[in-house]
Scaffold this active site. Sequence first.
Site, short mmCIF file in Angstrom:
data_model
loop_
_atom_site.label_atom_id
_atom_site.label_comp_id
_atom_site.label_asym_id
_atom_site.label_seq_id
_atom_site.Cartn_x
_atom_site.Cartn_y
_atom_site.Cartn_z
N LYS A 1 2.25 -5.07 5.94
CA LYS A 1 1.62 -4.04 6.78
C LYS A 1 1.53 -2.74 5.98
CE LYS A 1 2.17 -1.99 11.45
NZ LYS A 1 3.07 -1.86 12.62
N SER B 1 0.54 -2.58 17.01
CA SER B 1 -0.17 -2.02 15.89
C SER B 1 -0.28 -2.94 14.68
CB SER B 1 0.52 -0.73 15.45
OG SER B 1 1.82 -1.01 14.96
N SER C 1 4.89 -3.63 18.76
CA SER C 1 3.86 -3.76 17.74
C SER C 1 3.95 -4.99 16.85
CB SER C 1 3.85 -2.51 16.84
OG SER C 1 3.20 -1.46 17.50
#
Lengths: 99, 484, 490
Positions: free
Chosen positions: C78, C158, C182
């Site tokens: 990420k 997210s 997330s």
Amino acid sequence: MALDKATVARIATLARIKVADADLDKMVGELQTIISWVEQLDAVDTKGVEPMTSAVEVTLPMREDKVSDGGYVAQIVANAPEPVVVGEGAFFTVPKVVE
Amino acid sequence: MLIDGKTGTWELVIGLEVHAQVTSKAKLFSGADTVFGAEPNTQVSFVDAAFPGMLPVINRFCVEQAVKTGLGLGAEINLVSIFDRKNYFYADLPAGYQISQYTRPVVGKGTLVLDMPDGQSRTVGITRLHLEQDAGKSLHDQHPTKTYVDLNRSGVALMEIVSEPDLRSPEEAGAYLKKLRAILRYLGTCDGNMEEGSMRCDANVSVRKQGSKELGTRCEIKNVNSVRFVMQAIEYEANRQVELIEEGGTVQQETRLFDSGKGVTRSMRSKEHAHDYRYFPDPDLLPLVLDEKWVAGLKAALPELPDTKRERFIKDFKLSPYDASVLVAEKEQAEYFEAVAQGRKDPKLAANWVMSELFAVLNRQNLDIARSPVKATALAGLLDLIENNTISGRIAKDVFAEMVESGKDAAAIVEQKGLKQVTDTGAIEKAVDDVIAANADKVEQIKAGKVQLIGWFVGQVMKGTGGKANPGMVNEILKKKLGI
Amino acid sequence: MAALTDLTIAEARDQLRARKISARELAQAHVSAVAKAKQLNAFITETPEMALSMATASDQRLKAGDGGALEGVPLAIKDLFCTKDVLTTAASHILHGFKPPYESTVSANLWKAGAVLLGKTNLDEFAMGSSNTTSYYGPVHNPWQRRGDNRPLVPGGSSGGSAAAVAARVAMGATGTDTGGSIRQPAAFCGLVGLKPTYGRCSRWGIVAFASSLDQAGPMTRTVRDAAIMLGAMASHDPKDSTSVPRPVPDYEKALTGDIRGLKFGIPKEYRIDGMAPEIEKLWQQGIEWLKAAGATPVEISLPHTKYALPAYYIIAPAEASSNLARYDGVRFGLRIPGDSLDGMYENTRAEGFGAEVQRRVMIGTYVLSAGYYDAYYLKAQRVRSLIARDFTEAYKKCDVILTPTAPSAAFAIGEKADDPIAMYLNDVFTVTVNLAGLPGISVPAGLSAEGLPLGLQLIGRAFDEETLFRVAGVVEKAANFTALPPGIS
Ligand SMILES: [Mg+2]
Ligand SMILES: [Zn+2]
């Protein structure tokens, strides 16, 4: 709490985010919606409840007093806009501040 | 100090906030170096420059230093304290917040005793001491349109020591700073160097009519960097406020700067963005929990502090309170004195020599006592020679001057220059006889009652012996021979 | 033989160790897959050369017989994790051009275990969102689509890029971070396993902070076993993170015994919220049956403050974020928009550099901390947080693990809920309590919605009891036998 334009403008200044005057009204509305929504917390009885200070049940770990970091000025300013190299060191630069 | 205004007498109310740099090798929350004077940004870690994802880890020694300082101020140590973020934007505050302590500082209420020049002492309250990070440094004079930022100081550990508004004059403020500095230096927790910025002072000043119990509106004078300037700034500011009020104005609560060149304070031009620091507990740190036994151990290991030392000097060395205060004002100086005075019949002699002869030399040469050309053992050697009548006090002054000059020890100088005091009765009697024989007229006068001439005779005998005769013996023998 | 990109991490690991496949060919297959999946917009930065050179090094170690736990396994990271000399953006314009001179602890742990970097995945800007639509680099598309409807769906957020990349089989696993859901919500939306560890289990050092007291990194994988392997490599005690807990990292794979006989699992009555889709309700019931069938006992529990978790979260997280994001000021890195003064430069840079949702949260956070409001909002929320944590403590007197749905709905279309922030916030209604209490939670794919979209079940554990989570998750995984694949992947 009812938000008004002046409050939102003050918050924007505190947060250093430029908000055009024309956008203030919209922002007041958006923030007001969220603030009114979080105010449901008023319904919770929290008398005598300590605020949570941390999510882990350990105390602050401490390190020894040893120089173990720093000394890499080139990497410190490598990502900076407009750094100024002086001798062995370098400065960050910002628009001139008048005190 | 009171100010006589047009409308009455005014009293000053002063509180001081001192930022004292903690003596430590590394920074409070990072492992970067703290040594003064390095090239810009060479002592900066990614933590100090607030790079994304960087996290603080506290330096145990800095905590220890703060606790020691608290103990030295006789203050409460809070076994649980919290680090908060103080949020504001500034070029030399990389994270946009300073890690500080707000609601729960590591040290609570304490006291500090002022020694005033008149020998009086006054107790001033300490409100709190907390640990926090220093910011970096902005240089505004390097470029016409830019401010340069150096983060070497960013993250250095500071103790913010806040006094109660108990001070009433610039002199008291000066005495407070000197005393606090002495305590910090005794403890070894801050070097107290105001020029290098390791001790900085903010003064909160207000005025009120004498006798009033209410506090006036205060102004904060920021970052004054010498004791003298703090005193000047307070004096100026108090008079400014009195004049302002008496002319019908009102004091604005604001931050002011002291211009040491002009000796005035002025409002900071940068419009106060009504500060709102939005303090909240730093979620990157957990509560600081101290072990009671650990604190007790630090307390037991505290060095003797100025107040205790002063009392001991008065008691053990029979010093006057004033002399004792002067001598304990600096740790090195007290230690020097004690090394010279230890075991001496007349410790007062040591005090006199240190405070007059030695201090004069140090002043002249602008040296601190650690770099004195005459070490304590050497001065003790000189005083030994006085005490055992090897040399007179007069000769000792010459010997001392020579010691300063050459670094040699007293005995060697006395030996080499043949300055040894004449204590041989026969030799002195002979010298006395010579003077009496050569000055029959003066002998007549003395016998006729002009007894004060004895001083002149002593002088002559001393002169005749090259100053080496023991003045006491000369006196005695003269009196006997002159029959007075 | 199945394509290399279809292998699970466990399978690939075994085949690599047995020298049946090489790390280089495995990396090559994934590098090609990344290139082919561009329309998902799952990556902000692709690092094919690094992948291949890291794989080559892995092959050497494998040859020498000293490969790590993830030796040669291609992963996506990420773009909230700082990666040394590789662009790191947090999906924000404000980190324009930022190349960290350091590596986050979690990613460094993964490289130490032998993993191979495919690239940095897209996310909601500063991890603020539940749909991966707030990224400066554009929205991520979910590889799944509704049956008979090819409108692009959100992957959740997210960690949407990570979820899309793993679901589309372009990465074998990916890191995520979870502040309010997330990892778990995008895992549920993309048919993956996603675990948020106990707060303090994975180091936060080198991860761009959103809300420091809630953020936690975790794995996103296609199987429970893979998540266990990955977490074992990611977790550590890190002296550089004061909130990292000094506990040894267990062998999580060993926990996968499949035996949950005698275990008590809690069913919180407050999670039966109004308007929950019947298919979610049904799936939850199904989960209860599966666990019962495996010998565990359901217990009804009460988490009375559940409904206050989201409002408390939307005070605490923005408050911390408003402070954490103050460092993005145009001085030392990233974007700078000139101004006529220092403050002007700050205001221009931050107005231009932060997107609308980030600005909104920074504003809210600034407001709730400001003078006169701190007690009413921030302190109040932290007190409510104490009550939420206390609810769990009480519940764990009666049960060992808690079973809930992961999200109140399946993936929705990009653009839906866009103009109603609160509707968007409700995505995290089941996950956010776990962050507030600092507990571990895992989402396991458990079934399909009527429209053919994945749905997940969440298991919540005691602090530092990830092992029980993995064990129970393994049972759910086996019972659910979730074999469906996104369209176009076979
Ligand atoms: Mg202050
Ligand atoms: Zn301070």
